[in-house]
Design an enzyme around this catalytic site. Sequence first.
Site, PDB file in Angstrom:
ATOM      1  N   ASN A   1     -32.328 -29.936  20.777  1.00 40.64           N
ATOM      2  CA  ASN A   1     -33.504 -30.645  20.200  1.00 40.64           C
ATOM      3  C   ASN A   1     -33.812 -31.366  20.012  1.00 40.64           C
ATOM      4  O   ASN A   1     -34.369 -31.706  18.405  1.00 40.64           O
ATOM      5  CB  ASN A   1     -33.770 -29.251  19.217  1.00 40.64           C
ATOM      6  CG  ASN A   1     -32.725 -29.441  18.263  1.00 40.64           C
ATOM      7  OD1 ASN A   1     -31.598 -29.784  18.113  1.00 40.64           O
ATOM      8  ND2 ASN A   1     -32.959 -29.103  16.890  1.00 40.64           N
TER       9      ASN A   1
ATOM     10  N   ASP B   1     -23.083 -26.211  13.437  1.00 39.63           N
ATOM     11  CA  ASP B   1     -24.191 -26.312  13.444  1.00 39.63           C
ATOM     12  C   ASP B   1     -24.518 -27.158  11.619  1.00 39.63           C
ATOM     13  O   ASP B   1     -25.823 -27.475  11.402  1.00 39.63           O
ATOM     14  CB  ASP B   1     -25.295 -25.535  13.131  1.00 39.63           C
ATOM     15  CG  ASP B   1     -26.531 -25.327  12.786  1.00 39.63           C
ATOM     16  OD1 ASP B   1     -27.029 -26.059  14.181  1.00 39.63           O
ATOM     17  OD2 ASP B   1     -27.035 -24.159  12.792  1.00 39.63           O
TER      18      ASP B   1
ATOM     19  N   ALA C   1     -34.837 -27.518   7.489  1.00 40.65           N
ATOM     20  CA  ALA C   1     -33.484 -26.612   7.839  1.00 40.65           C
ATOM     21  C   ALA C   1     -32.485 -27.442   8.006  1.00 40.65           C
ATOM     22  O   ALA C   1     -32.670 -27.853   9.261  1.00 40.65           O
ATOM     23  CB  ALA C   1     -34.266 -25.249   8.537  1.00 40.65           C
TER      24      ALA C   1
END
Length: 344
Positions: A41, A247, A263
């Site tokens: 991403n 993550d 985030a």
Amino acid sequence: MQTISLIRPDDWHLHVRDGAALATVVPHTARRFGRALIMPNLRPPVTTAAQALEYRARILAAVPPGQHFEPLMSLYLTDNTSPDEIDRAKASGAVVAVKLYPAGATTNSDAGVTAIEKVHAVLERMEKLGMVLCVHGEVTHGDVDVFDREQVFIEQVLAPLVARFPALRVVFEHITTAEAARFVQDAGPNVAATVTAHHLLLNRNAIFAGGIRPHHYCLPVLKRETHRRALVEAATSGNAKFFLGTDSAPHSRAAKETACGCAGCYTAHAAIELYAEAFEQAGALDRLEAFASLNGPAFYGLAPNAERITLAKDAWEVPGEYEYLHDDPLVPLRAGETVAWRVL
């Protein structure tokens, strides 16, 4: 001093960004892990095998001399991804997964899939080739509470998808709820899940402890204590369907400490050490190696790493920040606080 020896672990869900950011974050991961599955991403996203190979080269250029580290690449699934691109990804030998982001679910996900029906042909090709689908499991409808997005995703998207494509190998990424853990446990052998260190160690109170804590804000958002306990139980159970995926998501201080902050929790600087804390708290240090070093490679059809690492029970203080983007630093999880384990 207490020590534990592990087969060198792998990180099956990692963000390293691009450009100048690589010089800070890649060495943190390369010191601890043999391999990492790199999330696609970026802006613009990594949607082709050719782009993935170019990105891989940039990551490798940031690995410190003498460190052996292999970035495993993924493609960003869009409404326009073609089955032929999946063929090229498989043939590249470097791309091992395709990532499904529901449009708008997380950082740089605006190019994500708007309706799962639009990618059925791609999923059929992936099923045929044995390519893994990594799923960010949240719906983004405005009428669904942010704390319920994962559970609703299971009901509306994931359960029907697994039923329609039973041979598709699916990783439910960064699960955060008891419902997700139960779904993975009850599903067939082609469904697995990654679990982050911060979701094992923190519940949603951490976002509001004494004020707003932007460095504890991530997506999927931290959940209530009952869910954290369910995740710990799943991760430490010995069930091979659950494995390590940090993550770790770097953002600059300015991007986090602002009126509308990004985030993501940055954990790569102390990743395996934080997992050791979580497993020790659960009385399950003897099961850390399987979770961190064996289960992930087995699901992806790879051999475990040949090297080993040693962790010592030797507390150290995490720096308040790391150099990141010129004069805009990166604030890690536990900044200015201690981590109980150290990599020797």
